[in-house]
Design an enzyme around this catalytic site. Structure first.
Site, PDB file in Angstrom:
ATOM      1  CD  GLU A  35      -2.718   1.005   2.677  1.00  0.00           C
ATOM      2  OE1 GLU A  35      -3.115  -0.134   3.025  1.00  0.00           O
ATOM      3  OE2 GLU A  35      -3.000   2.039   3.292  1.00  0.00           O
ATOM      4  CG  ASP A  93      -1.578   4.699   2.809  1.00  0.00           C
ATOM      5  OD1 ASP A  93      -2.249   4.124   1.946  1.00  0.00           O
ATOM      6  OD2 ASP A  93      -1.299   4.190   3.914  1.00  0.00           O
ATOM      7  CD  GLU A 132      -4.512   7.254   5.638  1.00  0.00           C
ATOM      8  OE1 GLU A 132      -5.387   6.400   5.449  1.00  0.00           O
ATOM      9  OE2 GLU A 132      -3.863   7.342   6.698  1.00  0.00           O
TER      10      GLU A 132
END
Ligand SMILES: *[C@@H]1O[C@H](CO)[C@@H](O)[C@H](O)[C@H]1NC(C)=O
Ligand SMILES: *[C@@H]1O[C@H](CO)[C@@H](O)[C@H](O)[C@H]1NC(C)=O
Ligand SMILES: *[C@@H]1O[C@H](CO)[C@@H](O)[C@H](O)[C@H]1NC(C)=O
Length: 301
Positions: free
Chosen positions: A109, A111, A113
């Protein structure tokens, strides 16, 4: 054309020609639904035209639900850009995301955010990378602009050399491939592009001390143009699988070959110096047995 912007002009032209030939797409909602599936609450996802200029997708969070979408295709390397305009006003507790992830327990993953805040206080841009199920590689930054006032570009470049997080063309973070030194890297699992807006009040804002103020709901984050059609390799064996032309590892000048140049190094140093608020590499309390190996291999860390 109702296609989203900065996909390659060639792709847009091809669709246009196909439509002239058959006009079969004329009644479709357009680009977004060709490329993405809504996977969390249709009722909270809207695709609109921003004054006819382009498609804008809004994700809404209220006390009933958040919302999210994911790409239909899975990718193995690519450069992925997304325009985002974050929840304005009191966004405390909300988390708007743009990320790539594979499926399963030992997932990979990458990210972006965005952690909201009470009115007037700064958003935090939280970045992380999971390799085979293990994350704990957070870096956090403030931004040098108001991310709620307009759209900005957030880009993940992922190739066999490194992962580079970029904001409006400015690299802010790199995660290098140190497999030769025994640090696992991302390259064995295909990932989808995801976006979501959810309630992260237990941790997101001021360490979880400030909760979501539901009287300010609904919270809305907007997603504008996205681009990766010309800069990502589609995994699998479908008709659209494979890499775009000139994107083999070692193709000089292509995103597939990119590493940080001196300007990129300077940009990352600038972002770290002026806007970084957290780096897992500098958190001895968290890693009493010694910090992760990549921290000692990278120059800044
Ligand atoms: C959710 O919000 C709606 C609209 O503001 C309100 O009428 C409703 O009572 C809220 N529900 C809960 C469980 O808080
Ligand atoms: C994002 O990047 C694309 C490609 O460089 C550009 O066309 C677009 O204007 C940028 N969007 C914003 C909001 O800066
Ligand atoms: C919110 O504002 C406070 C006070 O300025 C700041 O410490 C914090 O980093 C900001 N962002 C988040 C997501 O808590």
């Amino acid at each position: 054309m109702p296609r989203p912007m900065f996909k390659s002009a060639a792709a847009v032209a091809a669709v246009f020609v196909a439509c002239l030939a058959t006009c079969s797409r004329a009644s479709r909602a357009g680009g977004f639904y060709e490329d993405f599936d809504v996977i969390w609450d249709e009722e909270h996802v809207r695709v609109t035209d921003d004054g006819g200029r382009r498609q804008v997708v809004t994700l809404t969070l209220d006390n009933a639900s958040g919302s999210g979408f994911q790409s239909k295709d899975q990718f193995l390397f690519g450069e992925f850009a997304m325009e985002m305009k974050l929840v304005p006003g009191d966004s405390a507790g909300t988390v708007a995301t743009f990320y790539l992830t594979s499926e399963g327990d030992a997932h990979d993953e990458i990210d972006f955010e965005f952690l909201g805040n009470v009115s007037g206080e700064p958003y935090v841009m939280h970045t992380n990378v999971f390799v085979q199920g293990t994350g704990n590689r957070e870096q956090e930054f403030y931004l040098w602009f108001d991310p709620t006032a307009d759209f900005h570009n957030y880009t993940v470049l992922w190739n066999p050399n490194n992962i580079i997080w970029t904001v409006d063309g400015v690299p802010v973070r790199v995660f290098k491939n140190h497999e030769s030194s025994g640090v696992p890297y991302l390259g064995g699992q295909a990932m989808r592009v995801h976006a979501s807006l959810w309630n992260g009040e237990s941790w997101a804002t001021q360490g979880g001390r400030v909760k979501t103020n539901w009287s300010d709901a609904p919270f809305v984050a907007s997603y504008g143009s996205y681009a990766y059609a010309a800069t990502a390799c589609v995994a699998g064996d479908g008709a659209s699988s494979g890499c775009p032309p000139n994107a083999a590892p070692g193709d000089a000048g292509s995103w597939m070959d990119r590493q940080l140049g001196p300007d990129d190094e300077r940009a990352i140093a600038w972002a770290r110096e002026n806007y970084m608020i957290y780096d897992y590499c500098n958190d001895p309390w968290r890693f009493p047995q010694g910090r992760p190996a990549e921290c000692n291999l990278d120059r800044h860390g």
